[in-house]
Design an enzyme around this catalytic site. Structure first.
Site, PDB file in Angstrom:
ATOM      1  CE  LYS A 539      -3.898  -2.141   2.259  1.00 18.25           C
ATOM      2  NZ  LYS A 539      -4.574  -2.426   3.518  1.00 18.25           N
ATOM      3  CG  ASP A 652       5.664  -2.542 -14.626  1.00 19.13           C
ATOM      4  OD1 ASP A 652       4.948  -2.770 -15.627  1.00 19.13           O
ATOM      5  OD2 ASP A 652       5.253  -2.638 -13.461  1.00 19.13           O
TER       6      ASP A 652
END
Ligand SMILES: *[C@@H]1O[C@H](CO)[C@@H](O)[C@H](O)[C@H]1NC(C)=O
Ligand SMILES: *[C@@H]1O[C@H](CO)[C@@H](O)[C@H](O)[C@H]1NC(C)=O
Ligand SMILES: *[C@@H]1O[C@H](CO)[C@@H](O)[C@H](O)[C@H]1NC(C)=O
Ligand SMILES: *[C@@H]1O[C@H](CO)[C@@H](O)[C@H](O)[C@H]1NC(C)=O
Ligand SMILES: *[C@@H]1O[C@H](CO)[C@@H](O)[C@H](O)[C@H]1NC(C)=O
Ligand SMILES: *[C@@H]1O[C@H](CO)[C@@H](O)[C@H](O)[C@H]1NC(C)=O
Ligand SMILES: *[C@@H]1O[C@H](CO)[C@@H](O)[C@H](O)[C@H]1NC(C)=O
Ligand SMILES: *[C@@H]1O[C@H](CO)[C@@H](O)[C@H](O)[C@H]1NC(C)=O
Ligand SMILES: *[C@@H]1O[C@H](CO)[C@@H](O)[C@H](O)[C@H]1NC(C)=O
Ligand SMILES: *[C@@H]1O[C@H](CO)[C@@H](O)[C@H](O)[C@H]1NC(C)=O
Length: 881
Positions: A539, A652
């Site tokens: 998170k 990515d």
């Protein structure tokens, strides 16, 4: 007479031409790829078709009708493809798949498993056995979760070969393990494929010349399959047999790893028989590993491979040979040892085959006891000194290890335990003395270029660990502790990315260290209200440190082992890189098993949230603005590729990894997957397991598992179209031809209809010439072959040129530059800063509000030496610029 001669010549030509192409593919009588739990057919990354597995299919027994069709709750970006891994059939009770098969054939049975929660059932709750109607236990009390965790693999494939079944059917039973806690069984994908007769002859027991083991009647499990001295060969390139062949480099023992040789695709491999064609593809035989050119060195070492195996089983070791250079007997003769016992002395490939270019394989059987020290299989080659051959050398082309069923029909072994080995392989473990040896340097390059093929641990840290391990192992081989690396989804082998606990010690000098208390205070005890995102890593919270500095705090999911690797990679990468268009790392926290990263806060979040699915009344970004963000991101990537001493491949690139700060300056983020790129010589790629995000993945990277900076260029091309069309890279809800943005945009571009699909909110802002330039640039980025794609520098130049075209247009049409025309009412301050100057600017962090923390990082900006920290210098050779 003349006609006969001509025909003979013609025949000869035909034979040559016929043999020069690859062996003709095997066409299996039975070939079933079942995408379990899925209602639709689909293709995997290799283009193989998997069939749907609906409830009324012909294979699922009645017991299976009560099973659950489930989808995995999470997508791991290291999966090679969603098919067959993202769907599963979950069994609550014993259930059977029953397949009719050709009784004359041996069959491959491949079981694919991906650990995840399914329908809310947590991954720990799956424990099960798999057995077959042929009386075999394939898996017993098996936990995918425990196994993949121990091996740090994203998924696992269990490959079995079943003997001919006269009954004409093979039933596969899945049984949840009876335990006090409720357990379940599941399967993601199942392959059942006929195979040719390549396991007919009995294998001789090593050390017992009079004993043989019947392989034709046994079931066995593939433990290892190496293309020795060559790279990964995907299932689609294996002459119809769909095997995966992996690089052997990580399994070569010791510092003397021999030399590899490749005869190239034009070399003519003369298969002696049809069956031989299927033993291994041409690519296996055209590459070899041999000992080297110095006879004295060769006499004093064994070229050795070590592989971990399960105790109390018999194994068949298959060695593939093909002489590529020599013609006569006794030019190269060598002894073969398996587990330190002579398996064959005076092996001479030319003697076995009678000529160059003819492949041959040899099977040896060996029993591994269930004792300490027996869990490693040793295969070694040594020149046969007694024969006094012309060259003291040995060669090998391919190596396979199969585990045979025991006398009770069992193949199952307990789940592996996580290896502690790599956790101990501290970065600084290599002594200075070792480091100076040039031989080691060479080995490192090989390792770096050679970690192909598997799912698991990736990244630079893994490579370092391999290097360290290779060197350590040579000195102290400590039984259970030592384990080879290698990340092959097929195999029982431990790799571990566990490095936490040592991170602080290694990195404290690089960057600011926060205490856990400081982090808790900054995030109000990780208050949900401060959460700004959730990613694969964990998170992300917003927080405040030092009274007034706003930061983004990324807290890893403690259970994620891959996270540990990425954590360290990211710290290493980011703490050394400073650039206006890269997100700055401020510090980190490693306490209580927590892995937390602290970054500069990016006021405006991700690029994606400004393009579509906009929440909270976010204003539409103008075209100029989007272009400016693209230019900034291109500049960040260009810096990664060329600005640092080594090429750094992001891996990515996507719109959620391009962030925007309070001044709307684009910054590239998320280096968790980054990989330090090509190093020396002509090797322009890094072999690695495919990672990244669906929709952005370079197709060539998929095919070849070779990473280059052009893979980032491809992903960036998708980003450019995403920005232009304001739609996701993949949108399964759209008609089939529009699901993939890359495909759709390219087809529109080629049909000349791109202008029609441009985001309507910016359509009338774009200068036509600018659109042409922009689209052309994006199109080039998406070229199928990496070599046809522009470099990031070219992309940058083209985007700047597009901006100039836009400037000219806006000037000509009297539009005020630097103000929005879309009526969104955004203040002018949001307009592009003039960041499209001629040179990449390095951020002057001293003036930012976070200057204090930055200074604590004590990083030399743009320093040539900044990447020569221990971590980098050990795996790549500086190339200077
Ligand atoms: C599988 O199907 C065959 C017929 O095709 C049948 O004889 C056999 O009993 C079935 N086995 C199981 C375990 O259902
Ligand atoms: C497979 O396992 C189940 C449950 O353990 C058992 O009932 C069944 O008889 C086994 N089948 C064979 C062929 O061994
Ligand atoms: C299965 O394995 C688990 C974990 O190792 C163990 O606790 C359990 O007793 C085993 N169950 C059976 C039936 O072997
Ligand atoms: C059973 O489940 C409970 C709760 O899910 C867990 O705490 C416990 O460890 C489990 N027991 C076994 C033997 O797995
Ligand atoms: C697979 O086969 C294709 C076509 O034959 C070839 O172009 C490609 O290089 C091969 N890939 C590998 C990894 O061998
Ligand atoms: C083979 O010999 C090496 C030492 O040369 C030893 O470490 C290893 O355990 C042996 N392997 C087997 C299977 O006996
Ligand atoms: C090679 O391996 C064999 C079998 O383990 C051993 O007897 C021999 O001493 C080794 N040779 C060298 C040079 O290490
Ligand atoms: C090894 O396997 C045999 C069957 O092949 C079995 O009888 C024996 O109990 C096993 N030994 C151990 C230590 O598991
Ligand atoms: C494997 O099982 C078969 C019967 O299913 C048996 O004939 C064979 O001997 C077993 N193999 C070994 C190595 O015990
Ligand atoms: C965080 O939790 C601790 C107790 O766990 C409490 O003492 C402290 O006041 C909390 N801090 C905040 C900012 O909520």
């Amino acid at each position: 007479m003349a006609a006969t001669a001509r025909r003979a010549l013609l025949l000869a030509l035909l034979v040559v031409a016929g043999a020069a192409v690859n062996a003709k593919p095997y066409s299996p009588a039975d070939s079933l790829l079942l995408n379990c739990g899925s209602t639709a057919d689909g293709l995997d990354a290799d283009g193989r078709k998997w069939l749907a597995d609906t409830n009324n299919n012909m294979w699922l027994g009645d017991s299976g009708k009560s099973s659950i069709m489930a989808a995995a709750d999470e997508l791991d970006s290291s999966l090679p493809s969603t098919i067959p891994y993202m769907t599963a059939r979950v069994f609550t009770v014993e259930a059977v798949y029953n397949f009719t098969v050709n009784p004359k054939d041996r069959h491959w049975l491949r079981l694919h498993f991906y650990p995840s929660s399914y329908n809310g059932i947590s991954p720990e709750d799956f424990r099960f056995s798999v057995n077959t109607s042929t009386g075999l236990t394939l898996l017993h009390n098996f936990s995918v979760w425990v196994t993949t965790k121990a091996l740090t693999q994203a998924y696992i494939v269990k490959e079995f070969s079943l003997p001919k079944t006269p009954a004409g059917f093979i039933a596969v039973t899945f049984t949840p393990t009876p335990m006090t806690n409720v357990t379940y069984a599941y399967i993601n994908g199942l392959e059942l494929i006929s195979m040719p007769d390549i396991f007919d002859d009995p294998a001789t027991m090593v050390g017992f010349a009079d004993q043989t083991v019947d392989i034709a009647g046994s079931t066995f499990q593939t433990m290892y399959r190496f293309n020795v001295g060559g790279g990964y060969i995907p299932p689609s390139n294996d002459s119809g047999l769909a095997r995966s062949w992996f690089d052997d480099t990580p399994y070569v023992f010791g510092t003397l790893q021999g030399v590899t040789y490749n005869a190239g695709p034009r070399f003519h491999v003369k298969y002696p028989s049809e069956a031989a064609e299927y033993a291994a593809p041409v690519e296996v035989y055209t590459g070899t590993r041999s000992m080297g050119s110095d006879p004295r060195v060769n006499q004093n070492y064994n070229l050795t491979w070590t592989m971990e195996v399960d105790g109390n089983f018999t194994y068949v070791v298959r060695l593939h040979f093909c002489e590529l250079l020599l013609n006569r007997p006794n030019q190269r003769a060598f002894d073969i040892y398996v587990n330190n016992k002579t398996a064959q002395s005076d092996a001479d490939v030319i003697e076995m085959t009678s000529e160059r270019g003819v492949p041959v394989f040899k099977d040896f059987a060996v029993h591994m006891a269930d004792e300490p020290g027996e869990e490693f299989m040793w295969v070694a080659l040594h020149p046969s000194v007694a024969l006094r051959p012309q060259f003291y050398d040995a060669i090998l082309s391919g190596l396979e290890v199969f585990k045979l069923n025991d006398s009770r029909g069992n193949l199952a072994a307990p789940d592996p335990e996580p290896s502690k080995m790599l956790a101990k392989a501290e970065l600084g473990a290599m002594s200075d003395k070792d480091r100076t040896k040039s031989q080691k340097q060479a080995n490192m390059a090989t390792v770096m270029g050679g970690t192909a093929g598997g799912a698991a641990a990736v990244g630079i840290v893994a490579a370092i660990c391999v290097v360290v391990y290779h060197n350590k192992r040579n000195r102290e081989l400590t039984g259970s502790e030592s384990h080879n690396s290698g990340w092959l989804p097929l195999y029982h082998s431990h790799t571990s990315g566990k490095s936490s606990g040592h991170i602080a010690a290694n990195l404290a000098g690089m960057c600011r260290h926060f205490s856990f208390a400081e982090i808790k205070a900054a995030t109000k005890n990780f208050s949900e209200s401060l959460m700004i995102g959730v990613g694969g890593f964990g998170k992300v919270y917003s927080g405040v440190v030092d009274g007034d500095t706003k930061v983004a705090i990324k807290r890893s999911n403690p259970s994620s082992e891959q996270g540990a690797l990425e954590f360290q990679t990211e710290i290493e990468m980011l703490s050394k890189l400073r650039h206006r268009h890269l997100v700055s790392l401020i510090g980190f926290c490693e306490e209580n098993n927590e892995m937390i990263l602290v970054y500069d806060y990016m006021e405006h979040g991700t690029l994606r949230e400004h393009l579509y699915n906009k929440g909270g009344g976010k204003p539409t970004l103008s075209w100029r603005h989007r272009l400016d963000i693209c230019i900034g991101a291109a500049r960040g990537l260009h810096y990664l590729h060329t600005g640092a001493k080594y090429t750094i491949i992001h891996r990515d690139v996507k719109t959620t990894n391009i962030l925007v700060d309070e001044n709307w300056v684009a910054k590239v983020s998320d280096f968790g997957l980054s990989k330090s790129g090509p190093t020396t010589g002509n090797q322009a790629h890094v072999s690695t397991m495919v990672k990244g995000s669906f929709g952005y993945l370079d197709p060539e990277y998929f095919r070849r598992q070779q990473l280059t900076d052009k893979s980032d260029v491809y992903s960036f091309g998708v980003v450019l179209f995403e920005v232009l069309m304001a739609r996701p890279a993949l949108n399964p809800a759209l008609p089939r031809d529009q699901v993939s943005l890359a495909d759709y945009a390219l087809s529109c571009q080629r049909k000349g209809t791109l202008a029609d699909v441009v985001d309507p909110t910016i359509k009338n802002q774009i200068a036509p010439e600018c659109l042409i330039k922009f689209a052309e640039t994006a199109e080039k980025c998406l070229a199928d072959q990496g070599t046809d794609r522009p470099s990031m520098g070219d992309v940058l130049w083209n985007l700047e040129f597009a901006m100039q075209l836009q400037d000219t247009f806006d000037g000509r049409s009297g539009r005020p530059q630097g103000r929005d025309d879309d009526g969104s009412g955004r203040p002018a301050v949001l307009e592009p800063s003039n960041s499209y100057g001629s040179t990449a600017s390095v951020t002057t962090i001293g003036t930012s509000s976070t200057s204090r923390v930055h200074q604590a990082c004590a990083i030399a900006e743009e320093d040539d030496e900044m990447l020569t920290g221990a971590a980098f210098s050990q795996i790549v050779q500086p190339t200077g610029r």
